[in-house]
Design a protein around this motif. Structure first.
Motif, PDB file in Angstrom:
ATOM      1  N   LYS A  33      18.998  17.501 -30.045  1.00 36.90           N
ATOM      2  CA  LYS A  33      18.459  16.641 -31.106  1.00 36.90           C
ATOM      3  C   LYS A  33      16.957  16.883 -31.185  1.00 36.90           C
ATOM      4  O   LYS A  33      16.299  17.043 -30.170  1.00 36.90           O
ATOM      5  CB  LYS A  33      18.726  15.176 -30.789  1.00 36.90           C
ATOM      6  N   GLY A  34      16.415  16.905 -32.375  1.00 36.38           N
ATOM      7  CA  GLY A  34      14.981  17.084 -32.539  1.00 36.38           C
ATOM      8  C   GLY A  34      14.620  18.191 -33.512  1.00 36.38           C
ATOM      9  O   GLY A  34      13.457  18.402 -33.802  1.00 36.38           O
ATOM     10  N   ASN A  35      15.614  18.918 -34.000  1.00 34.52           N
ATOM     11  CA  ASN A  35      15.375  19.975 -34.982  1.00 34.52           C
ATOM     12  C   ASN A  35      14.269  20.934 -34.526  1.00 34.52           C
ATOM     13  O   ASN A  35      13.275  21.141 -35.221  1.00 34.52           O
ATOM     14  CB  ASN A  35      15.037  19.360 -36.346  1.00 34.52           C
ATOM     15  N   PHE A  36      14.432  21.522 -33.357  1.00 38.71           N
ATOM     16  CA  PHE A  36      13.459  22.450 -32.791  1.00 38.71           C
ATOM     17  C   PHE A  36      13.385  23.729 -33.621  1.00 38.71           C
ATOM     18  O   PHE A  36      14.418  24.295 -33.970  1.00 38.71           O
ATOM     19  CB  PHE A  36      13.848  22.805 -31.357  1.00 38.71           C
ATOM     20  N   LYS A  37      12.151  24.169 -33.915  1.00 39.40           N
ATOM     21  CA  LYS A  37      11.946  25.420 -34.652  1.00 39.40           C
ATOM     22  C   LYS A  37      10.835  26.214 -33.979  1.00 39.40           C
ATOM     23  O   LYS A  37       9.710  25.734 -33.861  1.00 39.40           O
ATOM     24  CB  LYS A  37      11.577  25.149 -36.106  1.00 39.40           C
ATOM     25  N   GLU A  38      11.160  27.409 -33.550  1.00 39.52           N
ATOM     26  CA  GLU A  38      10.166  28.282 -32.927  1.00 39.52           C
ATOM     27  C   GLU A  38       9.261  28.851 -34.023  1.00 39.52           C
ATOM     28  O   GLU A  38       9.735  29.441 -34.980  1.00 39.52           O
ATOM     29  CB  GLU A  38      10.886  29.416 -32.204  1.00 39.52           C
ATOM     30  N   VAL A  39       7.945  28.651 -33.887  1.00 42.64           N
ATOM     31  CA  VAL A  39       7.007  29.123 -34.906  1.00 42.64           C
ATOM     32  C   VAL A  39       6.136  30.270 -34.407  1.00 42.64           C
ATOM     33  O   VAL A  39       5.540  30.985 -35.204  1.00 42.64           O
ATOM     34  CB  VAL A  39       6.121  27.973 -35.449  1.00 42.64           C
ATOM     35  N   ALA A  40       6.054  30.459 -33.094  1.00 44.20           N
ATOM     36  CA  ALA A  40       5.271  31.574 -32.552  1.00 44.20           C
ATOM     37  C   ALA A  40       5.795  31.917 -31.163  1.00 44.20           C
ATOM     38  O   ALA A  40       6.319  31.064 -30.446  1.00 44.20           O
ATOM     39  CB  ALA A  40       3.793  31.208 -32.470  1.00 44.20           C
ATOM     40  N   LEU A  41       5.653  33.193 -30.804  1.00 41.92           N
ATOM     41  CA  LEU A  41       6.131  33.684 -29.514  1.00 41.92           C
ATOM     42  C   LEU A  41       5.225  34.789 -29.015  1.00 41.92           C
ATOM     43  O   LEU A  41       4.777  35.634 -29.798  1.00 41.92           O
ATOM     44  CB  LEU A  41       7.560  34.228 -29.655  1.00 41.92           C
ATOM     45  N   TYR A  42       4.934  34.771 -27.729  1.00 40.62           N
ATOM     46  CA  TYR A  42       4.244  35.877 -27.076  1.00 40.62           C
ATOM     47  C   TYR A  42       5.071  36.274 -25.860  1.00 40.62           C
ATOM     48  O   TYR A  42       5.526  35.431 -25.100  1.00 40.62           O
ATOM     49  CB  TYR A  42       2.836  35.493 -26.614  1.00 40.62           C
ATOM     50  N   ARG A  43       5.272  37.573 -25.692  1.00 41.94           N
ATOM     51  CA  ARG A  43       5.893  38.122 -24.495  1.00 41.94           C
ATOM     52  C   ARG A  43       5.129  39.372 -24.138  1.00 41.94           C
ATOM     53  O   ARG A  43       4.989  40.270 -24.963  1.00 41.94           O
ATOM     54  CB  ARG A  43       7.356  38.461 -24.709  1.00 41.94           C
ATOM     55  N   ASN A  44       4.642  39.422 -22.907  1.00 42.48           N
ATOM     56  CA  ASN A  44       3.880  40.613 -22.530  1.00 42.48           C
ATOM     57  C   ASN A  44       4.810  41.816 -22.468  1.00 42.48           C
ATOM     58  O   ASN A  44       6.003  41.693 -22.193  1.00 42.48           O
ATOM     59  CB  ASN A  44       3.130  40.394 -21.211  1.00 42.48           C
ATOM     60  N   PRO A  45       4.280  43.011 -22.742  1.00 40.55           N
ATOM     61  CA  PRO A  45       5.125  44.209 -22.781  1.00 40.55           C
ATOM     62  C   PRO A  45       5.495  44.742 -21.402  1.00 40.55           C
ATOM     63  O   PRO A  45       6.223  45.710 -21.297  1.00 40.55           O
ATOM     64  CB  PRO A  45       4.257  45.218 -23.543  1.00 40.55           C
ATOM     65  N   ASN A  46       5.023  44.104 -20.340  1.00 45.86           N
ATOM     66  CA  ASN A  46       5.261  44.576 -18.989  1.00 45.86           C
ATOM     67  C   ASN A  46       6.707  44.316 -18.570  1.00 45.86           C
ATOM     68  O   ASN A  46       7.150  43.189 -18.534  1.00 45.86           O
ATOM     69  CB  ASN A  46       4.298  43.851 -18.040  1.00 45.86           C
TER      70      ASN A  46
END
Length: 133
Positions: A33-46
């Motif tokens: 519950k909460g209608n979660f929406k991912e708006v940005a993401l960072y993942r290092n390339p390592n």
């Protein structure tokens, strides 16, 4: 002898059916519950050392328990770090994330309602209003 083959085939079919059911019935972020929406993401390339994942997510309301569950459902790599910053839906939130602290433009800090973090030791924390004194 034929009966034994049918019994073995039935047992194998039941095991396969259970595996399929179990793998498709796992909870996902869409079940929260909460209608979660991912708006940005960072993942290092390592891919050989610690992997760092940082998310910015919008949410309706302040469902604290659901935020904890959301963070727990996010990918985590042993000795890595996963952070999720939660922002109230309808308020401005970052569209880009970086590895260097504070991870996003400081103008968005006032809108951050919570921060979930799972550190390199696997310790989990959920901090309410992490940028407000």
């Amino acid at each position: 002898m034929k009966k034994v083959k049918y019994i073995i085939a039935a047992v194998i079919a039941l095991v396969i059916a259970y595996i399929i059911y179990d793998s498709t019935s796992q909870p996902t972020v869409n079940d929260l519950k909460g209608n979660f929406k991912e708006v940005a993401l960072y993942r290092n390339p390592n891919n050989t050392g610690p992997i760092f994942r940082i998310y910015a997510v919008t949410v309706q309301g302040e469902p604290w328990q659901e935020m904890q569950k959301y963070g727990d459902l996010m990918p985590y790599t042993k000795y890595g770090n996963t952070k999720v910053f939660f922002f109230q839906e309808g308020h401005s939130a970052p569209t880009s994330i970086k590895l260097k602290e504070p991870n996003f433009d400081t103008q968005f800090q006032q809108n951050c309602i919570a921060k979930y973090e799972k550190d390199a030791n696997g310790q989990v924390s959920l901090t309410r209003k992490p940028f407000n004194p």
